[in-house]
Motif scaffolding. Structure first.
Motif, mmCIF file in Angstrom:
data_model
loop_
_atom_site.group_PDB
_atom_site.id
_atom_site.type_symbol
_atom_site.label_atom_id
_atom_site.label_comp_id
_atom_site.label_asym_id
_atom_site.label_seq_id
_atom_site.Cartn_x
_atom_site.Cartn_y
_atom_site.Cartn_z
ATOM 1 N N LYS A 38 51.808 -2.306 73.465
ATOM 2 C CA LYS A 38 51.458 -2.450 71.936
ATOM 3 C C LYS A 38 49.950 -2.005 72.053
ATOM 4 N N THR A 39 49.109 -2.799 73.006
ATOM 5 C CA THR A 39 47.632 -2.441 72.869
ATOM 6 C C THR A 39 46.889 -2.364 74.235
ATOM 7 N N LYS A 41 43.522 -2.795 76.111
ATOM 8 C CA LYS A 41 42.022 -3.589 76.045
ATOM 9 C C LYS A 41 41.123 -2.889 77.128
ATOM 10 N N ARG A 67 49.140 8.398 72.578
ATOM 11 C CA ARG A 67 48.893 7.073 72.360
ATOM 12 C C ARG A 67 48.998 6.932 70.764
ATOM 13 N N ILE A 72 50.436 3.043 69.988
ATOM 14 C CA ILE A 72 49.417 2.148 71.091
ATOM 15 C C ILE A 72 47.959 2.223 70.594
ATOM 16 N N ALA A 73 47.825 0.590 70.330
ATOM 17 C CA ALA A 73 46.371 0.524 69.569
ATOM 18 C C ALA A 73 45.359 0.292 70.757
ATOM 19 N N LYS A 75 41.715 -1.388 71.952
ATOM 20 C CA LYS A 75 40.363 -2.216 71.775
ATOM 21 C C LYS A 75 39.595 -1.964 72.907
ATOM 22 N N LYS A 96 42.044 3.126 67.087
ATOM 23 C CA LYS A 96 40.906 2.572 68.166
ATOM 24 C C LYS A 96 39.995 1.694 67.318
ATOM 25 N N PHE A 114 46.868 -3.679 80.053
ATOM 26 C CA PHE A 114 47.856 -3.659 79.281
ATOM 27 C C PHE A 114 49.063 -4.363 79.804
#
Length: 156
Positions: A38-39, A41, A67, A72-73, A75, A96, A114
């Motif tokens: 999902k994300t 980092k 992405r 897909i976020a 951070k 982003k 992730f």
């Protein structure tokens, strides 16, 4: 080594894969897309990462496009740089969100978290290396550290 080799190793009993050379940079990028979290980092040195972008040609743009396609976020915590590299800035079109770390935060690596994965890459063109670890407890611990730094970051 390729992405399939990494996936096989990470699903074995060791859950750890060491990487050398440009693979230490490219294979974790591809694994992120393959796993479709999902994300993602990540903490990066934006100056050094730019050198790797130039070495990998179209790959980074392809990874960004995939992405976004998969929702897909990202951070992104950056080491200080002035100006901020355009590709690293907050951008809703590329999902982003970016924050800047304090000037005195020195970091010559990428740490990406992730799902149950942590990927660490030493950003040294002459001696690039890293590892990918699949472990939910360690990934959650790295994510907790990231979240504390995120809360202290300056929006970019």
């Amino acid at each position: 080594m390729d992405l399939q080799d990494i996936k096989k190793a990470l699903n074995s009993t060791s859950h750890l894969q060491q990487l050398q050379g440009i693979d230490a940079y490219t294979l974790p990028l591809l694994l992120r897309i393959d796993r479709r979290p999902k994300t993602v980092k990540q903490i990066i040195n934006q100056e050094k990462v730019a050198l790797f972008h130039s070495l990998t040609g179209k790959l980074v743009q392809d990874v960004i496009a995939k992405r976004v396609e998969y929702g897909i976020a990202m951070k992104n915590l950056l080491t200080y740089g002035d100006p901020v590299k355009e590709i690293e800035k907050t951008n809703t079109a590329t999902l982003k969100e970016t924050r800047m770390l304090p000037k005195d935060f020195k970091f010559d690596a990428i740490v990406a978290v992730f799902d149950d994965y942590v990927a660490v890459t030493k950003l040294d063109i002459e001696n690039c290396s890293g590892y990918v670890l699949k472990d939910s407890v360690i990934a959650k611990s790295f994510e907790a550290m990231f979240d504390v730094l995120w809360a202290q970051g300056t929006v970019v």
